[in-house]
Design a protein around this motif. Structure first.
Motif, PDB file in Angstrom:
ATOM      1  N   GLU A   1       0.832  -1.212   0.000  1.00 31.95           N
ATOM      2  CA  GLU A   1       0.000   0.000   0.000  1.00 31.95           C
ATOM      3  C   GLU A   1       0.862   1.254   0.000  1.00 31.95           C
ATOM      4  OE1 GLU A   1      -3.446   0.284   2.651  1.00 31.95           O
ATOM      5  OE2 GLU A   1      -3.185  -1.855   3.027  1.00 31.95           O
ATOM      6  N   LEU A   2       1.917   1.240   0.801  1.00 33.44           N
ATOM      7  CA  LEU A   2       2.834   2.374   0.868  1.00 33.44           C
ATOM      8  C   LEU A   2       3.478   2.617  -0.494  1.00 33.44           C
ATOM      9  CD1 LEU A   2       4.453   4.524   2.431  1.00 33.44           C
ATOM     10  CD2 LEU A   2       6.045   2.683   3.060  1.00 33.44           C
ATOM     11  N   SER A   3       3.921   1.566  -1.124  1.00 35.71           N
ATOM     12  CA  SER A   3       4.561   1.688  -2.440  1.00 35.71           C
ATOM     13  C   SER A   3       3.590   2.233  -3.474  1.00 35.71           C
ATOM     14  CB  SER A   3       5.092   0.330  -2.888  1.00 35.71           C
ATOM     15  OG  SER A   3       6.083  -0.128  -2.009  1.00 35.71           O
ATOM     16  N   ARG A   4       2.360   1.733  -3.449  1.00 39.68           N
ATOM     17  CA  ARG A   4       1.355   2.211  -4.410  1.00 39.68           C
ATOM     18  C   ARG A   4       1.051   3.695  -4.202  1.00 39.68           C
ATOM     19  NH1 ARG A   4      -2.783  -2.900  -4.051  1.00 39.68           N
ATOM     20  NH2 ARG A   4      -1.625  -4.256  -5.456  1.00 39.68           N
ATOM     21  N   GLU A   5       0.895   4.107  -2.952  1.00 40.65           N
ATOM     22  CA  GLU A   5       0.597   5.511  -2.651  1.00 40.65           C
ATOM     23  C   GLU A   5       1.743   6.413  -3.096  1.00 40.65           C
ATOM     24  OE1 GLU A   5      -1.402   8.916  -1.224  1.00 40.65           O
ATOM     25  OE2 GLU A   5      -2.135   6.899  -1.667  1.00 40.65           O
ATOM     26  N   ALA A   6       2.964   6.005  -2.798  1.00 40.90           N
ATOM     27  CA  ALA A   6       4.132   6.794  -3.187  1.00 40.90           C
ATOM     28  C   ALA A   6       4.234   6.903  -4.707  1.00 40.90           C
ATOM     29  CB  ALA A   6       5.394   6.183  -2.598  1.00 40.90           C
ATOM     30  N   LYS A   7       3.989   5.804  -5.386  1.00 38.33           N
ATOM     31  CA  LYS A   7       4.070   5.806  -6.844  1.00 38.33           C
ATOM     32  C   LYS A   7       2.970   6.685  -7.440  1.00 38.33           C
ATOM     33  CE  LYS A   7       4.403   2.731 -10.797  1.00 38.33           C
ATOM     34  NZ  LYS A   7       4.452   1.345 -11.268  1.00 38.33           N
ATOM     35  N   ALA A   8       1.757   6.595  -6.905  1.00 39.76           N
ATOM     36  CA  ALA A   8       0.639   7.391  -7.415  1.00 39.76           C
ATOM     37  C   ALA A   8       0.895   8.886  -7.230  1.00 39.76           C
ATOM     38  CB  ALA A   8      -0.658   6.994  -6.705  1.00 39.76           C
TER      39      ALA A   8
END
Length: 80
Positions: free
Chosen positions: A15-22
């Motif tokens: 989730e952290l990776s997805r949020e950072a990427k978005a």
């Protein structure tokens, strides 16, 4: 700024990776902002009251008098 080490469960890391990427920012930025929101209350935000914490329970008991909190007759002998 200091560096820390943090262990996260796989699902939270994803989730952290997805949020950072978005948002196109580093994961550390997302973590820092989340920690600031959680640990530093904003000027308009106050601590939760007992009522805030139990709001979903208010009015959920059946069979009690409707004026329990306001009628002094129910307070007779209270605290003795």
């Amino acid at each position: 700024m200091r560096t820390i080490s943090l262990k996260l469960p796989d699902d939270l890391l994803l989730e952290l990776s997805r949020e950072a990427k978005a948002r196109r920012v580093a994961k550390s930025v997302v973590l820092r902002e989340s920690l600031e929101l959680a640990l530093r209350p904003s000027p308009g935000r106050r601590a939760a009251s007992c009522f805030d914490l139990a709001r979903d329970l208010a009015g959920s008991l059946k069979g009690l008098p409707r004026d329990l909190a306001h009628n002094p007759k129910y307070m007779d002998g209270f605290g003795e």
